[in-house]
Motif scaffolding. Structure first.
Motif, PDB file in Angstrom:
ATOM      1  N   MET A   1       0.854  -1.166   0.000  1.00 14.51           N
ATOM      2  CA  MET A   1       0.000   0.000   0.000  1.00 14.51           C
ATOM      3  C   MET A   1       0.905   1.235   0.000  1.00 14.51           C
ATOM      4  O   MET A   1       1.803   1.346   0.793  1.00 14.51           O
ATOM      5  N   ASN A   2       0.657   2.139  -0.909  1.00 11.19           N
ATOM      6  CA  ASN A   2       1.434   3.372  -0.994  1.00 11.19           C
ATOM      7  C   ASN A   2       0.575   4.551  -0.561  1.00 11.19           C
ATOM      8  O   ASN A   2      -0.615   4.582  -0.802  1.00 11.19           O
ATOM      9  N   ASP A   3       1.187   5.516   0.055  1.00 13.01           N
ATOM     10  CA  ASP A   3       0.507   6.773   0.357  1.00 13.01           C
ATOM     11  C   ASP A   3       1.547   7.866   0.490  1.00 13.01           C
ATOM     12  O   ASP A   3       2.743   7.616   0.510  1.00 13.01           O
ATOM     13  N   LEU A   9       6.968   9.362  -0.746  1.00 16.75           N
ATOM     14  CA  LEU A   9       6.231   8.151  -1.037  1.00 16.75           C
ATOM     15  C   LEU A   9       6.597   7.118   0.023  1.00 16.75           C
ATOM     16  O   LEU A   9       7.768   6.862   0.280  1.00 16.75           O
ATOM     17  N   SER A  10       5.599   6.543   0.663  1.00 16.56           N
ATOM     18  CA  SER A  10       5.845   5.581   1.724  1.00 16.56           C
ATOM     19  C   SER A  10       5.213   4.246   1.344  1.00 16.56           C
ATOM     20  O   SER A  10       4.112   4.206   0.821  1.00 16.56           O
ATOM     21  N   GLU A  11       5.908   3.168   1.610  1.00 16.58           N
ATOM     22  CA  GLU A  11       5.399   1.838   1.303  1.00 16.58           C
ATOM     23  C   GLU A  11       5.215   1.070   2.601  1.00 16.58           C
ATOM     24  O   GLU A  11       6.093   1.082   3.458  1.00 16.58           O
ATOM     25  N   GLU A  12       4.089   0.404   2.745  1.00 14.83           N
ATOM     26  CA  GLU A  12       3.830  -0.385   3.938  1.00 14.83           C
ATOM     27  C   GLU A  12       4.819  -1.545   3.999  1.00 14.83           C
ATOM     28  O   GLU A  12       5.063  -2.212   2.991  1.00 14.83           O
ATOM     29  N   THR A  13       5.385  -1.777   5.150  1.00 14.20           N
ATOM     30  CA  THR A  13       6.360  -2.854   5.313  1.00 14.20           C
ATOM     31  C   THR A  13       5.652  -4.175   5.593  1.00 14.20           C
ATOM     32  O   THR A  13       4.475  -4.208   5.964  1.00 14.20           O
ATOM     33  N   ASP A  16       4.204  -4.128   9.011  1.00 12.31           N
ATOM     34  CA  ASP A  16       2.873  -3.524   9.087  1.00 12.31           C
ATOM     35  C   ASP A  16       1.798  -4.441   8.513  1.00 12.31           C
ATOM     36  O   ASP A  16       0.723  -4.594   9.099  1.00 12.31           O
ATOM     37  N   THR A  17       2.094  -5.042   7.385  1.00 10.62           N
ATOM     38  CA  THR A  17       1.131  -5.876   6.669  1.00 10.62           C
ATOM     39  C   THR A  17       0.617  -7.033   7.526  1.00 10.62           C
ATOM     40  O   THR A  17      -0.556  -7.366   7.474  1.00 10.62           O
TER      41      THR A  17
END
Length: 134
Positions: A1-3, A9-13, A16-17
């Protein structure tokens, strides 16, 4: 998931997932429940209480998968092979370690893709710790 966060730009690790700290603490706790009763592995943990070892592994795995960097802040670079040199890690120890870790992973009820990603790493890590023929 990007936001977008603070203009980057941050990507869920993976951390987190799969549910963050509670997931990794559960994994490691389930693992050490098996180790506590294992005649081959238990002697590798000289502390009477497995709590400190449980904490170290939880912190390491959380950091590895993108969580807090507490492990390195408290203990420095992981140096996993070096830290395991004092212990006889042969194929039997490898197999016992993976048996308990398999039970722990199964206890998480992760989505199949995440479970496979975690298991692939754990089997790789276990193989890399072997330091004794046999």
């Amino acid at each position: 998931m990007n936001d977008i966060r603070r203009g980057t730009l941050s990507e869920e690790t993976f951390f987190d997932t799969v549910g963050g700290e509670p997931t990794f603490r559960r994994l490691v706790h389930l693992f050490y429940q098996g180790v506590a009763e294992d005649e081959l592995l238990r002697p590798m943990y000289p502390e009477g209480d497995l709590g400190p070892a449980e904490e170290r592994l939880a912190l390491f795995l959380m950091q590895y998968w993108g969580g807090p960097r507490t492990y390195s802040e408290e203990r420095g670079h992981p140096r996993l092979r070096m830290r395991h040199v004092p212990f006889r890690v042969d194929r039997a120890a490898h197999d016992a370690w993976l048996k308990h870790m398999r039970t722990a992973v199964d206890g998480l009820d992760l989505p199949a893709e995440a479970e496979q990603q975690l298991w692939d790493y754990l089997t790789y890590a276990a193989a890399s710790m072997i330091n004794t023929a046999g």
